[in-house]
Design a protein around this motif. Structure first.
Motif, PDB file in Angstrom:
ATOM      1  N   SER A 131       0.804  -1.217   0.091  1.00 12.47           N
ATOM      2  CA  SER A 131       0.025  -0.238   0.024  1.00 12.47           C
ATOM      3  C   SER A 131       0.816   1.285  -0.057  1.00 12.47           C
ATOM      4  O   SER A 131       2.212   1.350  -0.032  1.00 12.47           O
ATOM      5  N   ALA A 132       0.311   2.329   0.153  1.00  8.28           N
ATOM      6  CA  ALA A 132       1.011   3.829  -0.046  1.00  8.28           C
ATOM      7  C   ALA A 132       2.310   3.850   1.128  1.00  8.28           C
ATOM      8  O   ALA A 132       3.320   4.050   0.332  1.00  8.28           O
ATOM      9  N   GLY A 133       1.938   3.658   2.381  1.00 10.81           N
ATOM     10  CA  GLY A 133       3.255   3.926   3.328  1.00 10.81           C
ATOM     11  C   GLY A 133       4.159   2.895   3.213  1.00 10.81           C
ATOM     12  O   GLY A 133       5.331   3.402   2.888  1.00 10.81           O
ATOM     13  N   PRO A 134       3.875   1.458   2.927  1.00  9.38           N
ATOM     14  CA  PRO A 134       5.380   0.786   2.504  1.00  9.38           C
ATOM     15  C   PRO A 134       5.717   1.067   0.967  1.00  9.38           C
ATOM     16  O   PRO A 134       7.015   0.861   0.964  1.00  9.38           O
ATOM     17  N   LEU A 135       4.989   1.382   0.193  1.00  8.53           N
ATOM     18  CA  LEU A 135       5.529   1.871  -1.176  1.00  8.53           C
ATOM     19  C   LEU A 135       6.585   2.917  -0.979  1.00  8.53           C
ATOM     20  O   LEU A 135       7.513   3.119  -1.793  1.00  8.53           O
ATOM     21  N   GLU A 136       6.416   3.840  -0.123  1.00  8.97           N
ATOM     22  CA  GLU A 136       7.242   5.066   0.277  1.00  8.97           C
ATOM     23  C   GLU A 136       8.589   4.422   0.681  1.00  8.97           C
ATOM     24  O   GLU A 136      10.018   4.750   0.292  1.00  8.97           O
ATOM     25  N   GLN A 137       8.551   3.461   1.821  1.00  8.49           N
ATOM     26  CA  GLN A 137       9.578   2.727   2.169  1.00  8.49           C
ATOM     27  C   GLN A 137      10.408   2.082   0.787  1.00  8.49           C
ATOM     28  O   GLN A 137      11.743   2.195   0.741  1.00  8.49           O
ATOM     29  N   LEU A 138       9.620   1.557   0.228  1.00 13.97           N
ATOM     30  CA  LEU A 138      10.258   0.646  -0.947  1.00 13.97           C
ATOM     31  C   LEU A 138      11.087   1.533  -1.827  1.00 13.97           C
ATOM     32  O   LEU A 138      12.277   1.348  -2.490  1.00 13.97           O
ATOM     33  N   SER A 139      10.353   2.836  -2.235  1.00 12.54           N
ATOM     34  CA  SER A 139      11.003   3.784  -3.078  1.00 12.54           C
ATOM     35  C   SER A 139      12.424   4.304  -2.461  1.00 12.54           C
ATOM     36  O   SER A 139      13.392   4.422  -3.239  1.00 12.54           O
ATOM     37  N   LEU A 140      12.433   4.627  -1.387  1.00 18.45           N
ATOM     38  CA  LEU A 140      13.844   4.864  -0.544  1.00 18.45           C
ATOM     39  C   LEU A 140      14.752   3.714  -0.530  1.00 18.45           C
ATOM     40  O   LEU A 140      15.956   3.894  -1.214  1.00 18.45           O
ATOM     41  N   LEU A 141      14.487   2.578  -0.626  1.00 19.79           N
ATOM     42  CA  LEU A 141      15.013   1.004  -0.373  1.00 19.79           C
ATOM     43  C   LEU A 141      15.773   1.143  -1.861  1.00 19.79           C
ATOM     44  O   LEU A 141      16.939   0.866  -2.075  1.00 19.79           O
ATOM     45  N   PHE A 142      14.900   1.214  -2.842  1.00 17.62           N
ATOM     46  CA  PHE A 142      15.552   0.939  -4.039  1.00 17.62           C
ATOM     47  C   PHE A 142      16.251   2.261  -4.964  1.00 17.62           C
ATOM     48  O   PHE A 142      17.203   2.018  -5.818  1.00 17.62           O
ATOM     49  N   ALA A 143      15.826   3.264  -4.198  1.00 25.59           N
ATOM     50  CA  ALA A 143      16.738   4.395  -4.849  1.00 25.59           C
ATOM     51  C   ALA A 143      18.196   4.333  -4.316  1.00 25.59           C
ATOM     52  O   ALA A 143      19.126   4.612  -5.179  1.00 25.59           O
ATOM     53  N   MET A 144      18.168   3.950  -2.913  1.00 22.84           N
ATOM     54  CA  MET A 144      19.353   3.843  -2.529  1.00 22.84           C
ATOM     55  C   MET A 144      20.443   2.727  -3.167  1.00 22.84           C
ATOM     56  O   MET A 144      21.512   2.644  -3.484  1.00 22.84           O
ATOM     57  N   ALA A 145      19.632   1.484  -3.439  1.00 25.10           N
ATOM     58  CA  ALA A 145      20.306   0.370  -4.346  1.00 25.10           C
ATOM     59  C   ALA A 145      20.802   0.979  -5.443  1.00 25.10           C
ATOM     60  O   ALA A 145      21.860   0.408  -6.040  1.00 25.10           O
ATOM     61  N   SER A 146      19.869   1.979  -6.297  1.00 22.27           N
ATOM     62  CA  SER A 146      19.961   2.212  -7.701  1.00 22.27           C
ATOM     63  C   SER A 146      21.420   2.927  -7.739  1.00 22.27           C
ATOM     64  O   SER A 146      21.918   3.424  -8.856  1.00 22.27           O
TER      65      SER A 146
END
Length: 246
Positions: A131-146
């Motif tokens: 959902s929206a909240g966890p998606l924001e966390q995923l966005s940060l997670l993938f941004a750092m990995a990228s």
């Protein structure tokens, strides 16, 4: 985004402002960017720096990071331990997501093996399950990995592709949320409003306006509760008992 007013010269060239309002930039960065965009913005600025500027900034960052070294030392050891990272596979679990964020933050630039483990974990993430909240966390997670140097180029490219999908999912979630809000507002604005009226005033109004839709109703007595129905398609003044069918 920060809007900057640009002028043009007589020859059609762009004239850039000589000075930006630093406070506006700081406010935009601190209050209006989510964590993923903050990381991307800072990395973008660093890529634009000159070599000597980077060396200076490296020393400055090293001094800032030294203040928290003792607090984060144990976490940094785990973040660069393949055995500790190998158990963080259930990204749906919010505790696991938090640990992955910490690990990526403390991952060494040469920890290729750990980066490979993290890449395999991230490769199995399905944004549709969040959902929206966890998606924001995923966005940060993938941004750092990228952007992390410990990942190989092709790994960063694949993570970037997944990040684009996550950002699209976030936009769609926000759009759906706004549609639900708009629908609720529409329903509330179309809902009739019942306003109790004084009995004597209601009788006078009914007797005065014989052409109103209420003239077909029998004249109310003191035992009848008169209400005024307002809103789109309202019936006007009617006895409360008749609102059951309405």
């Amino acid at each position: 985004m920060i809007e900057i007013s640009l002028g043009t010269t007589a020859g059609g060239g762009i004239v850039y402002p000589s000075q930006l309002d630093k406070e506006t930039v700081f406010e935009w960065f601190g209050l209006h960017l989510n964590p993923a965009k903050r990381i991307e913005f800072m990395c973008g600025l660093l890529h634009m720096c000159q070599p000597l500027e980077l060396r200076f900034l490296g020393s400055y960052l090293e001094d800032l990071a030294r203040k928290d070294y003792h607090v984060l030392r144990d976490f940094e050891f785990r973040a660069n331990s393949p055995s500790d990272l190998g158990v963080l596979t259930d990204v749906i679990d919010p505790v696991v997501r938090s640990k992955l964020l910490v690990c990526l933050s403390l991952l060494g630039s040469e920890s290729r093996e750990c980066a490979g483990i993290l890449f395999r974990i991230l490769s199995h993430v399905d944004p549709a399950l969040f959902s929206a909240g966890p998606l924001e966390q995923l966005s940060l997670l993938f941004a750092m990995a990228s952007l992390h140097p410990a990942f190989h180029f092709h790994q960063r490219e694949m993570v970037r592709g997944q990040l684009d999908k996550i950002e699209l999912a976030i936009k769609e979630e926000r759009r759906q949320s706004q549609l639900r809000i708009n629908a609720q507002i529409t329903v509330m604005s179309n809902k009739p409003t019942l306003v109790p009226l004084n009995i004597k005033l209601a009788q006078n109004l009914l007797n005065f306006n014989l052409s109103s839709p209420c003239s077909s109703f029998p004249a109310p007595d003191n035992s009848v509760n008169i209400v005024c129905v307002t809103g789109p398609g309202s019936l006007g003044l009617v006895p409360a008992a008749m609102l059951v069918s309405y």
